[in-house]
Design an enzyme around this catalytic site. Structure first.
Site, PDB file in Angstrom:
ATOM      1  CG  HIS A  53      35.028  43.598  42.624  1.00  0.00           C
ATOM      2  ND1 HIS A  53      35.026  44.943  42.918  1.00  0.00           N
ATOM      3  CD2 HIS A  53      33.754  43.312  42.277  1.00  0.00           C
ATOM      4  CE1 HIS A  53      33.802  45.436  42.765  1.00  0.00           C
ATOM      5  NE2 HIS A  53      33.012  44.460  42.364  1.00  0.00           N
ATOM      6  CB  SER A  78      31.111  46.820  40.557  1.00  0.00           C
ATOM      7  OG  SER A  78      30.777  46.667  41.899  1.00  0.00           O
ATOM      8  CG  ASP A  99      37.854  46.887  43.511  1.00  0.00           C
ATOM      9  OD1 ASP A  99      38.208  45.900  42.855  1.00  0.00           O
ATOM     10  OD2 ASP A  99      36.677  47.129  43.800  1.00  0.00           O
TER      11      ASP A  99
END
Length: 283
Positions: free
Chosen positions: A114, A246, A162
């Protein structure tokens, strides 16, 4: 496997879990009809992987520093090119960012899907009056919070776990992280346990890499829903993660990366999740 996925999917939907990603500064959405860009690279030159060294009695600070040295801010840059009357003007600015770290010698960097998903889209061309405007996105990496950036290319990505791997040749000489599966196909004795201590390392924009410590907060069967995607076997922990982290490493006290920090819940205190590192080991 299908039956298991169906049960977990229904459970997750009934729980109505809504999570926000811990490091993407723009709204998250999957691009399901695009393929990763190809990139020619002499990977055979780095077939022999060099792994970071961790002393047997290393302190949390020493372990964290090892990973700070091989961690990056992943910058997604937006480029707008305007052609008007035969003249071309170009504007480039930081659009979003996340974290990443070396997983193989040669400058191979693991991050979240992402974080880099916007770069999978084809350039968008629009006509505004007599001007033709082309908008595109690219990836660069930085070890000083975005002040000095180096171009990177996407090699592989998988939305379902992801994860994505990018390559930056400027950091080809850096050693790689130690990866260990402690949640998927490992023995029961090796699985992460509740209250086991862990370390996170992430790179926020405008800041050098930072580290936090915490504990495994629950079992490894957590399920979360974000948009249309369902994540299984998430590692829940309470080591603080900030926006921009992230794609950072979740590390055990033996110096092994066991997960990739992916999302957090803004409605709960100290509730963070990492995807298991297993897919990066076997890909």
């Amino acid at each position: 496997m299908k039956n298991k996925r169906s049960v977990l999917s229904i459970f997750a939907l009934l729980c109505c879990c809504v999570f926000i990603f811990a490091g993407c500064t723009t709204p998250f959405s999957f691009i399901t009809n695009k393929k990763p860009s190809s990139y020619s690279y002499n990977a055979s030159a780095y077939a022999e992987n060099i792994i970071i060294e961790t002393k047997e009695d290393a302190t949390p600070a020493e372990i964290a520093q090892n990973y700070i040295d091989i961690s990056f801010t992943i910058c997604i840059d937006k480029k707008v090119e305007t052609i008007n009357g035969g003249e071309t003007t170009t504007k480039e600015e930081l659009y979003s960012y996340g974290s990443g770290f070396i997983v193989h010698s040669g400058g191979f960097i693991l991050t979240n899907y992402h974080v880099i998903s916007d770069t999978l889209a084809e350039p968008v061309v629009t006509n505004i009056g007599s001007s033709q405007v082309t908008t595109s996105y690219s990836i660069s990496v930085s070890q000083d919070g975005g002040t000095t950036k180096y171009p990177a290319k996407l090699l592989w990505s998988n939305a379902q776990v992801d994860m994505a791997i990018i390559i930056c040749e400027n950091f080809a000489s850096l050693p790689a992280a130690k990866l260990k599966d402690r949640s998927i196909l490992c023995s029961e004795e090796e699985k992460l346990s509740i209250l086991e201590e862990v370390i996170t390392v992430g790179n926020q924009k405008s800041y050098y890499a930072s580290a936090t410590t915490g504990e495994i907060a629950s079992n490894l069967l957590r399920v979360a829903v974000s948009g249309t995607n369902i994540y299984e076997h998430l590692i829940q922990h309470n080591a603080p993660i900030n926006h921009g982290n992230s794609g950072g490493a979740l590390i055990d006290m033996c110096g092994y990366v066991v997960g990739l920090n992916t999302l957090g819940d803004d409605d709960a205190n100290l509730l963070f999740f990492a995807v298991p590192i297993y897919p990066a080991i076997v890909m």
